[in-house]
Design a protein around this motif. Sequence first.
Motif, PDB file in Angstrom:
ATOM      1  N   VAL A   1      12.797  38.324 -22.517  1.00 22.15           N
ATOM      2  CA  VAL A   1      13.523  39.114 -23.505  1.00 22.15           C
ATOM      3  C   VAL A   1      14.215  40.318 -22.910  1.00 22.15           C
ATOM      4  O   VAL A   1      15.417  40.502 -23.073  1.00 22.15           O
ATOM      5  CB  VAL A   1      12.545  39.560 -24.619  1.00 22.15           C
ATOM      6  N   LEU A   2      13.469  41.147 -22.225  1.00 21.11           N
ATOM      7  CA  LEU A   2      14.079  42.349 -21.656  1.00 21.11           C
ATOM      8  C   LEU A   2      14.013  42.259 -20.144  1.00 21.11           C
ATOM      9  O   LEU A   2      12.953  42.415 -19.554  1.00 21.11           O
ATOM     10  CB  LEU A   2      13.336  43.602 -22.143  1.00 21.11           C
TER      11      LEU A   2
ATOM     12  N   ASP B   1      19.794  40.302 -31.671  1.00 23.98           N
ATOM     13  CA  ASP B   1      19.575  39.901 -33.065  1.00 23.98           C
ATOM     14  C   ASP B   1      18.586  38.744 -33.143  1.00 23.98           C
ATOM     15  O   ASP B   1      17.695  38.719 -33.993  1.00 23.98           O
ATOM     16  CB  ASP B   1      20.902  39.494 -33.718  1.00 23.98           C
ATOM     17  N   ALA B   2      18.743  37.771 -32.240  1.00 18.37           N
ATOM     18  CA  ALA B   2      17.854  36.611 -32.248  1.00 18.37           C
ATOM     19  C   ALA B   2      16.437  36.992 -31.842  1.00 18.37           C
ATOM     20  O   ALA B   2      15.458  36.486 -32.405  1.00 18.37           O
ATOM     21  CB  ALA B   2      18.399  35.526 -31.318  1.00 18.37           C
ATOM     22  N   VAL B   3      16.327  37.884 -30.880  1.00 15.84           N
ATOM     23  CA  VAL B   3      15.006  38.311 -30.429  1.00 15.84           C
ATOM     24  C   VAL B   3      14.181  38.843 -31.590  1.00 15.84           C
ATOM     25  O   VAL B   3      13.022  38.467 -31.805  1.00 15.84           O
ATOM     26  CB  VAL B   3      15.128  39.401 -29.333  1.00 15.84           C
ATOM     27  N   PHE B   4      14.780  39.712 -32.385  1.00 17.96           N
ATOM     28  CA  PHE B   4      14.016  40.411 -33.404  1.00 17.96           C
ATOM     29  C   PHE B   4      13.948  39.647 -34.730  1.00 17.96           C
ATOM     30  O   PHE B   4      13.441  40.173 -35.726  1.00 17.96           O
ATOM     31  CB  PHE B   4      14.568  41.822 -33.570  1.00 17.96           C
ATOM     32  N   GLU B   5      14.431  38.404 -34.731  1.00 20.75           N
ATOM     33  CA  GLU B   5      14.195  37.522 -35.866  1.00 20.75           C
ATOM     34  C   GLU B   5      13.045  36.563 -35.593  1.00 20.75           C
ATOM     35  O   GLU B   5      12.787  35.643 -36.365  1.00 20.75           O
ATOM     36  CB  GLU B   5      15.460  36.734 -36.211  1.00 20.75           C
ATOM     37  N   SER B   6      12.338  36.803 -34.493  1.00 24.42           N
ATOM     38  CA  SER B   6      11.167  35.999 -34.125  1.00 24.42           C
ATOM     39  C   SER B   6       9.992  36.938 -33.859  1.00 24.42           C
ATOM     40  O   SER B   6      10.124  37.885 -33.078  1.00 24.42           O
ATOM     41  CB  SER B   6      11.465  35.166 -32.880  1.00 24.42           C
ATOM     42  N   VAL B   7       8.868  36.687 -34.520  1.00 27.78           N
ATOM     43  CA  VAL B   7       7.677  37.507 -34.279  1.00 27.78           C
ATOM     44  C   VAL B   7       7.248  37.379 -32.820  1.00 27.78           C
ATOM     45  O   VAL B   7       6.886  38.363 -32.168  1.00 27.78           O
ATOM     46  CB  VAL B   7       6.533  37.103 -35.223  1.00 27.78           C
TER      47      VAL B   7
ATOM     48  N   ILE C   1      13.085  49.972 -31.379  1.00 24.64           N
ATOM     49  CA  ILE C   1      13.064  50.859 -32.542  1.00 24.64           C
ATOM     50  C   ILE C   1      14.326  50.689 -33.379  1.00 24.64           C
ATOM     51  O   ILE C   1      14.296  50.804 -34.610  1.00 24.64           O
ATOM     52  CB  ILE C   1      12.880  52.322 -32.084  1.00 24.64           C
ATOM     53  N   LYS C   2      15.447  50.365 -32.743  1.00 20.23           N
ATOM     54  CA  LYS C   2      16.670  50.110 -33.504  1.00 20.23           C
ATOM     55  C   LYS C   2      16.601  48.779 -34.247  1.00 20.23           C
ATOM     56  O   LYS C   2      16.915  48.696 -35.452  1.00 20.23           O
ATOM     57  CB  LYS C   2      17.889  50.105 -32.572  1.00 20.23           C
ATOM     58  N   TYR C   3      16.202  47.728 -33.545  1.00 24.88           N
ATOM     59  CA  TYR C   3      16.380  46.383 -34.079  1.00 24.88           C
ATOM     60  C   TYR C   3      15.223  45.891 -34.945  1.00 24.88           C
ATOM     61  O   TYR C   3      15.445  45.041 -35.826  1.00 24.88           O
ATOM     62  CB  TYR C   3      16.620  45.394 -32.933  1.00 24.88           C
ATOM     63  N   ILE C   4      13.998  46.382 -34.720  1.00 27.40           N
ATOM     64  CA  ILE C   4      12.889  45.872 -35.542  1.00 27.40           C
ATOM     65  C   ILE C   4      13.106  46.149 -37.025  1.00 27.40           C
ATOM     66  O   ILE C   4      12.987  45.235 -37.858  1.00 27.40           O
ATOM     67  CB  ILE C   4      11.540  46.423 -35.046  1.00 27.40           C
TER      68      ILE C   4
ATOM     69  N   LEU D   1      15.799  46.440 -38.607  1.00 31.78           N
ATOM     70  CA  LEU D   1      16.962  45.687 -39.085  1.00 31.78           C
ATOM     71  C   LEU D   1      16.665  44.202 -39.256  1.00 31.78           C
ATOM     72  O   LEU D   1      17.464  43.460 -39.831  1.00 31.78           O
ATOM     73  CB  LEU D   1      18.132  45.850 -38.109  1.00 31.78           C
ATOM     74  N   SER D   2      15.510  43.792 -38.745  1.00 27.62           N
ATOM     75  CA  SER D   2      15.159  42.377 -38.772  1.00 27.62           C
ATOM     76  C   SER D   2      14.857  41.919 -40.200  1.00 27.62           C
ATOM     77  O   SER D   2      14.234  42.631 -40.992  1.00 27.62           O
ATOM     78  CB  SER D   2      13.935  42.129 -37.893  1.00 27.62           C
ATOM     79  N   GLY D   3      15.274  40.694 -40.506  1.00 26.59           N
ATOM     80  CA  GLY D   3      14.932  40.109 -41.794  1.00 26.59           C
ATOM     81  C   GLY D   3      13.438  39.943 -41.965  1.00 26.59           C
ATOM     82  O   GLY D   3      12.911  40.018 -43.083  1.00 26.59           O
ATOM     83  N   LEU D   4      12.741  39.734 -40.857  1.00 29.94           N
ATOM     84  CA  LEU D   4      11.284  39.609 -40.921  1.00 29.94           C
ATOM     85  C   LEU D   4      10.645  40.921 -41.370  1.00 29.94           C
ATOM     86  O   LEU D   4       9.629  40.916 -42.070  1.00 29.94           O
ATOM     87  CB  LEU D   4      10.729  39.209 -39.549  1.00 29.94           C
ATOM     88  N   TYR D   5      11.251  42.027 -40.958  1.00 28.36           N
ATOM     89  CA  TYR D   5      10.708  43.347 -41.294  1.00 28.36           C
ATOM     90  C   TYR D   5      10.918  43.667 -42.775  1.00 28.36           C
ATOM     91  O   TYR D   5      10.051  44.262 -43.429  1.00 28.36           O
ATOM     92  CB  TYR D   5      11.378  44.405 -40.421  1.00 28.36           C
TER      93      TYR D   5
END
Length: 608
Positions: free
Chosen positions: A18-19, A39-45, A124-127, A129-133
């Motif tokens: 990932v990083l 975006d894809a990373v933070f749509e997966s737990v 911290i930015k993307y979590i 914004l995630s649909g999962l969140y």
Amino acid sequence: MKNKTITTIFSSIALAGVLATASCKKYLDVENPSTISQDAVFESVSYTTSAVVGVYNKLMGDNGYGSRISLLYPMAADDFKTSGDFNPLDRRGLSGYGASPDNTELDAPFSQLYQGIERANICIKYIPLSGLYTKGSEADKKIMRKLYGEVLTLRAQFYYELIRNWGDLPAQFQPSADIPNLFLPKSDRDSIYNILLADLKTASDLVPWRSESGDPSTRVTKAVVKGLRARIALARGGYSLRRSPQEMIRKADYKEYYKIAMDECADIIASKEHGLNPSYENLFRTIHNSTRLDPNNEWIFEAGAFGGNARTDSKLGYSNGIRINGSSSYGVANGGVVGIPTYFYEFDSVGDCRRDVTLAWFEIDGANNKVVTNFNDMRDGKYRKYWTSINGTNQNLGINWPLLRYADVLLMYAEADNELGSAPSAKAIAAYEEVRKRAFTGFESRMGTTPTDKDGFFKAIVKERLLEFGGEGIRKYDLIRWNLLATVIDQTRANLRELMNGTGRYANVPKYVYIKANKVLNKTVPEETLDFDVYGGPVSKSMFTLDPVASTPDGYVRKNWRVAVNEEYITGQFQGFALKFEKNKKELFPLYSGVLNQNYNLKQDYGY
């Protein structure tokens, strides 16, 4: 420590990719995802967990708490210092308060801390914004919010480490890709601390207690969040070296922050999630191997070490700890952190179990014998290669670095309570005495009476923290936030001179000790100590009694004790104690010259 849980978690970052590690080590570099969009990373737990583990990854390694940040930066107080002759361009310059801006030891750790912040900023930015969140299942939302709290906490840890070593610094709270101009000027540390304290307040509502998550002490739990918030609050409310005026100053609103610290520590105490380990020794054996000897979970937070490499493992137990000859069955250990001789005599001679755990006044020779060191060559006894299962020439031993433990929570609570009142409360006294009673188990009558006046209790806290946390990278920063560093350096020099001359409290310290080498038992510290063959009786007697003989007894070897402390050790240009310290200047490190070359908006400040 090779904790199975954290090893599995760290391995996932390599699988997920990932990083990716930045292409070079400069602190202004932008972190790039490898093959998967953010975006894809933070749509997966799973991928989000791997990204967060990538943030944890920046705690450890040679340029993190695996070596430099833990063993070089803090080892310059009245407990330990770095071994060797002073040189402004290497690690000895850090310990001697004389590091040049061209000292390369200031470079990579600074960069790694900012790399940790960059990784945290991305999460911290993307979590959120995630649909999962926001719209995921309740289980997914719970996990994502926990992960968000973890990265808020890790970012606070990275910033805390930067500020306590360099003072005011660029404050970057967004991913580098979102910032038009990365050449940020310095921000006042108080403004950064205030953001961190707010972040941690948010995180405390998101991260569960240890018993709820089942996480090991290498992961952030609610007690980690609250303990770090207390620690940062005490730093915010304490003294620090300011740019203008260039003085050690404590702001007028400091009591607000002591109140935060007291309340957070009170929450941890009330939770009963953590307690003192009944054995001070087992507390440190625990971080050496996979067998946990910490039934009350005193370890609240550890930087996890694994992998046998310079990036994810530590050199604890090799670069510090007991020195071991390479011909022994245990394998070589260099032990580059040395104890200040006067520290030995700060402990009660009989009752305080912490002395012989903290100070290793012996080394292991090529025949597996334990041999008393010269008095100016003691090492850090909390880290011992022979407590691990690793031998040979390996320098990476999988030993974790302790970041927070329950004893610290108790003493922070006691300190804050005392500062906010006219005298310590009964609860503050109880917290202080809980730590002290553990140290004097079986010898409670030697504990002494706890002061009940404000000044006396503060002085007792100052002393107790010296005895409790030796070698754990805490003492120098405590002295700075109390504005006692200059005072303690002067007093330690005076004490060393009394020790050299055999006067005052050191009048009965022998010039020499006489020992017979005998095999290492590798049993408990008290058993090892009692097994020493020292002429004149046990250590509690022989090292507290004037020389019993005029010449070396048959069969014994003479080791320099008080005579090892000379004027060169106290004020010499190579060995002198804290020899380059200057008040209102050397409480902070200079910025590495290469950092200044990267950012035209930065200047050196603080008199460098």
